[in-house]
Each structure stands twice: as C-alpha cells, then as structure tokens.
Scaffold this active site. Structure first.
Site, mmCIF file in Angstrom:
data_model
loop_
_atom_site.group_PDB
_atom_site.id
_atom_site.type_symbol
_atom_site.label_atom_id
_atom_site.label_comp_id
_atom_site.label_asym_id
_atom_site.label_seq_id
_atom_site.Cartn_x
_atom_site.Cartn_y
_atom_site.Cartn_z
ATOM 1 N N GLY A 14 0.765 -1.240 0.000
ATOM 2 C CA GLY A 14 0.000 0.000 0.000
ATOM 3 C C GLY A 14 0.796 1.291 0.000
ATOM 4 N N ILE A 94 -6.985 -9.579 -12.022
ATOM 5 C CA ILE A 94 -7.266 -9.064 -13.356
ATOM 6 C C ILE A 94 -8.730 -8.648 -13.390
ATOM 7 C CG2 ILE A 94 -7.538 -9.763 -15.772
ATOM 8 C CD1 ILE A 94 -5.017 -11.525 -15.315
ATOM 9 N N HIS A 111 2.510 0.686 -13.098
ATOM 10 C CA HIS A 111 3.299 -0.521 -13.361
ATOM 11 C C HIS A 111 4.775 -0.158 -13.228
ATOM 12 C CE1 HIS A 111 4.034 -4.513 -14.976
ATOM 13 N NE2 HIS A 111 4.989 -3.983 -15.697
ATOM 14 N N GLU A 179 7.548 6.030 -8.548
ATOM 15 C CA GLU A 179 6.114 5.724 -8.601
ATOM 16 C C GLU A 179 5.327 6.678 -7.710
ATOM 17 O OE1 GLU A 179 4.944 1.587 -8.142
ATOM 18 O OE2 GLU A 179 6.943 0.937 -8.692
HETATM 19 C C1 GRF Z 1 4.124 -1.257 -7.193
HETATM 20 O O1 GRF Z 1 5.435 -1.536 -7.590
HETATM 21 C C2 GRF Z 1 3.247 -1.047 -8.387
HETATM 22 O O2 GRF Z 1 3.901 -0.481 -9.472
HETATM 23 C C3 GRF Z 1 2.787 -2.435 -8.723
HETATM 24 O O3 GRF Z 1 2.642 -3.071 -7.478
HETATM 25 C C4 GRF Z 1 3.486 -2.466 -6.520
HETATM 26 C C5 GRF Z 1 2.626 -2.070 -5.368
HETATM 27 O O4 GRF Z 1 3.353 -1.535 -4.292
HETATM 28 N N1 GRF Z 1 1.585 -2.414 -9.522
HETATM 29 P P1 GRF Z 1 2.597 -0.847 -3.095
HETATM 30 O O5 GRF Z 1 1.607 -1.854 -2.534
HETATM 31 O O6 GRF Z 1 1.888 0.356 -3.637
HETATM 32 O O7 GRF Z 1 3.632 -0.476 -2.090
#
Ligand code: GRF
Length: 205
Positions: A14, A94, A111, A179
C-alpha cells in the site's frame, strides 16, 4: 469545484495508496481519496488506511462464486462513495469487462517498468527481468486500464537508470520512489480534466 472522489484498489503493502492518500486528502488538489478496498484479508494497506484516516474495506475475492460477482461487489461499494476515479495500486486481480466497462476511461494503474516493456510481470519479477535483459533504463508507467493486462493508454512515465551494481532490491526501491511521484501527478491531471484519450495516446491539455 467539487473534488473528484478517488477509490483505490490494493492487495498488499500500500505505499502507492499512501502516496495518493497524502496528496489527495482534503480536496484542495482537485481529488479526494475516500476509500481503499483490499481483496486480501491481511493486506497491510488496510493498516495504512486506518493510520491515515481513510475508509478501508475488505472485499475478499475468495468469498465470491465468480469473478463477475466479485467485481459487481467492488462496483457497488465504489458507487456508494460516488467514486469518479478508480486507482489500482498493487491490485493483484485481473479486471474483466464487467468492471472495466462500468468505469470506462476512469481506471488507472501503475506498473513498475517502462511499458510496453516488461508488461504482465508483477512485483520483484519485473525488476529481475529488467536486470537480466541488460536494459540500461527502466522506470514506471501510469496508464489507463482497459480489458488487456498492462496495455491501456499510457498517461505518463518516469525513467530510472539501471546502475552497474544494482540488485533487484536497490532497483525496485529507486523505481518505487518514482512511482510515488508519478501516480499523484497523473491523478492530478485527471482531476483537472486535462487528460484526453485519443486512441492509444493520451494527450495532456
Ligand atoms: C508497485 O510496484 C506497483 O507499481 C505495482 O505493485 C506495486 C505495489 O506496491 N503495480 P505498493 O503496494 O503500492 O507499495
């Protein structure tokens, strides 16, 4: 202007949920994270939600007879909050057209690679594949979600160089930091009505 209500779907740690919740907490940035739904009972994201004062819900996919039933329950819960944007943040299911069509053009995902490279992989497998490939750059992608995995129109990307001494863990950590910047940035653009989907491309206006 009334803020766009954001609902997050997550299955694990999260940290991206937290980045969104911190950036969209009072509506002044155009968006407001109202609810996070986890599909896994012990997902750490639910603890984070509590700490951040965001409504956290568990909808366990295992308790439904079919994917469609599970997705209808997700839709029902999100609609209770009048969610205008659904953000997938480490959501490990999915989504079928039942869900995708309901929120068409209003679902985003993040992603941890530069799509379309390394699509379809999850977690550390993405970064392992990047290292094995010899690629010199990786990064993250925020994209709209369509009925195909990691394949919807790309909203924005951030580039991260692969260093000679990178391990899966060090690379993952640097990508994750990007991210946490990229996802709120894309969401903000959506909330400001500045994203236009034109076929495969997303125009920022
Ligand atoms: C992240 O690396 C995101 O890109 C991928 O899943 C991971 C989730 O990490 N889809 P978090 O749970 O937000 O820390």
């Amino acid at each position: 202007m009334t803020p766009t209500v954001i609902g997050v779907l997550a299955s694990g740690r999260g940290s991206n949920f937290e980045a969104l919740a911190r950036n969209f907490r009072n509506g002044t940035t155009g968006g407001l994270v109202r609810v996070v739904i986890a599909n896994v009972p012990d997902a750490a994201v639910l603890e984070r939600a509590k700490a951040l004062g965001v409504e956290g819900k568990l909808i366990d996919h295992k308790t439904f007879a079919s994917r469609a039933d599970f997705e209808r329950a997700l839709i029902e819960e999100l609609e209770k909050y009048n969610v205008g944007l659904v953000c997938l943040a480490g959501f490990m299911r999915i989504l079928s057209p039942v869900f995708v069509n309901h929120f068409a053009g209003r679902i985003m995902n993040i992603h941890p690679s530069l799509l379309p490279a390394f699509a379809g992989l999850q977690g550390m497998d993405v970064h392992r594949a990047v290292l094995e490939s010899g690629a010199q750059f990786t990064g993250c992608t925020v994209h709209f979600v369509n009925e195909h995995v990691d394949a919807g129109p790309i909203i924005l990307q951030r580039v991260v160089p692969v260093l000679d001494d990178d391990t899966v863990e060090t690379l993952a950590a640097r990508v994750l930091a990007e991210e946490h910047q990229a996802y709120p940035e894309a969401v903000k653009l959506f909330c400001q009505n500045r994203l236009q989907i034109q076929g495969r491309r997303v125009k920022i206006i």
